[in-house]
Design an enzyme around this catalytic site. Structure first.
Site, PDB file in Angstrom:
ATOM      1  N   ASP A   1      -1.328 -12.279  -1.306  1.00 29.62           N
ATOM      2  CA  ASP A   1       0.115 -12.398  -1.466  1.00 29.62           C
ATOM      3  C   ASP A   1       0.813 -12.479  -0.108  1.00 29.62           C
ATOM      4  O   ASP A   1       1.807 -13.180   0.059  1.00 29.62           O
ATOM      5  CB  ASP A   1       0.621 -11.190  -2.255  1.00 29.62           C
ATOM      6  CG  ASP A   1       2.053 -11.336  -2.741  1.00 29.62           C
ATOM      7  OD1 ASP A   1       2.578 -12.455  -2.692  1.00 29.62           O
ATOM      8  OD2 ASP A   1       2.633 -10.330  -3.162  1.00 29.62           O
TER       9      ASP A   1
ATOM     10  N   HIS B   1       9.100  -5.273  -3.692  1.00 28.47           N
ATOM     11  CA  HIS B   1       9.545  -6.006  -2.512  1.00 28.47           C
ATOM     12  C   HIS B   1      10.724  -5.262  -1.899  1.00 28.47           C
ATOM     13  O   HIS B   1      11.448  -4.540  -2.589  1.00 28.47           O
ATOM     14  CB  HIS B   1       9.929  -7.438  -2.871  1.00 28.47           C
ATOM     15  CG  HIS B   1       8.741  -8.321  -3.129  1.00 28.47           C
ATOM     16  ND1 HIS B   1       8.642  -9.603  -2.658  1.00 28.47           N
ATOM     17  CD2 HIS B   1       7.589  -8.094  -3.792  1.00 28.47           C
ATOM     18  CE1 HIS B   1       7.490 -10.146  -3.023  1.00 28.47           C
ATOM     19  NE2 HIS B   1       6.836  -9.236  -3.725  1.00 28.47           N
TER      20      HIS B   1
ATOM     21  N   CYS C   1       7.376 -14.694  -2.218  1.00 29.12           N
ATOM     22  CA  CYS C   1       6.942 -15.462  -3.382  1.00 29.12           C
ATOM     23  C   CYS C   1       7.373 -16.907  -3.187  1.00 29.12           C
ATOM     24  O   CYS C   1       8.566 -17.187  -3.060  1.00 29.12           O
ATOM     25  CB  CYS C   1       7.548 -14.896  -4.663  1.00 29.12           C
ATOM     26  SG  CYS C   1       7.130 -15.877  -6.119  1.00 29.12           S
TER      27      CYS C   1
END
Length: 312
Positions: A28, A221, A252
């Protein structure tokens, strides 16, 4: 790296004594980087994270290279990680991705679902129910092969198109993923809008619908500076798995308002002050994030990394 000025340990009542950090920096964290990161650099990153004491390190994704070109080297990367004494989960979007992962001996995989229709359309070009139908054979086959399956659920608290996401809507998709056979769920605050009361409300609602806290992880986040506060709320509720990204890397690619993940160093600093064991060497981890920041050509966004390394 020698760590000075560690926080005084003052335990708080009612918190877990040990937390498993699900490190997402290599997947990620790097997936949205514009500068190509070489396979050898990624492999060294994972090795360094393991040497710092992290035991679950999400390695890569078997998404089509067209959508996430930064992770197009999954087949080349995983063999470079063989023999590491850690869990190396990989993301699989569909059955083809599962086939690729299983061919390389993956023992832990993850699917990536959405709690909202807008993000399901943007990320998967499907409705929420259509995406769940796509994941069903993936989970079924993985479980048949004895593979551990994690279900990521994005937009659990807010969506850039739809705004605040109703708790029952999130619970419905969570329940579907558990019923499908997922061993673990990661509740994602993809755009960083959650606050502690919202976190407690969702966790309470999930418990009322029979989703055990032991099967839950949280993935916050830090867009509005709430990631640590939200994590503490989850720990107070009994959650013992927390996703974090070394150096605060990541965002993202399909939600432009999403900024970095909770930094692993910031998390470890807080947990150390609370007397919660992680098994992580903060000095080694900080040095690893400084090393990766150098390769990316910019300082780490982690406050703890900056404080401990005097990085400007």
């Amino acid at each position: 790296m020698t760590v000075r000025g560690l926080p005084m340990t003052v335990p708080a009542p009612g918190l877990p004594t040990r937390i498993r950090i699900h490190e997402v920096g290599a997947r990620d964290g790097l997936q949205n980087e514009q500068v190509a990161v070489g396979t050898e650099v990624k492999a060294e990153f994972v090795h360094r994270l393991a040497e710092a004491g992290l035991t679950t390190i999400e390695a890569t994704s078997f998404v089509h290279p067209k959508w996430v070109p930064q992770l197009a080297d999954a087949e080349q990367l995983l063999p470079l990680l063989s023999g590491l004494p850690v869990e190396l989960p990989v993301l699989v979007p569909n059955e083809r991705g599962l086939d690729r992962a299983l061919a390389l001996g993956a023992t832990r995989v993850a699917v990536f679902a959405s709690a909202t229709e807008s993000f399901a359309k943007a990320n998967l070009n499907r409705t929420v129910d259509e995406s769940l139908a796509m994941f069903h054979p993936v989970v079924e086959r993985a479980k048949a092969d004895g593979v551990h399956v994690r279900g990521y659920l994005s937009m659990c608290f807010g969506d850039p198109w739809e705004g605040a996401v109703p708790v029952p809507q999130v619970v419905r998709v969570c329940r579907a993923l558990i019923d499908m056979g997922c061993d673990e769920l990661s509740l994602g605050d993809t755009i960083g809008v959650a606050t502690p009361g919202h976190v407690r409300a969702l966790l309470t609602a999930l418990g009322e619908q029979g989703v055990p806290t032991s099967s839950l992880g949280v993935h916050f986040h830090d867009t509005y500076g709430q990631a640590l506060a939200n994590t503490l709320a989850a720990l107070e509720h009994g959650v013992t798995t927390v996703d974090a990204s070394a150096g605060g890397l990541g965002g993202c690619p399909f939600a432009k308002s999403a900024t970095g993940n909770l930094a692993t160093e910031d998390l470890v600093w807080m947990l150390r002050g609370l007397g919660i064991d992680t098994g992580v060497d903060l000095g080694r981890l900080t040095a690893t994030s400084v090393w990766m920041a150098d390769r990316l050509g910019r300082p780490s966004p982690s406050r703890t990394v900056r404080a401990l390394s005097h990085q400007e």
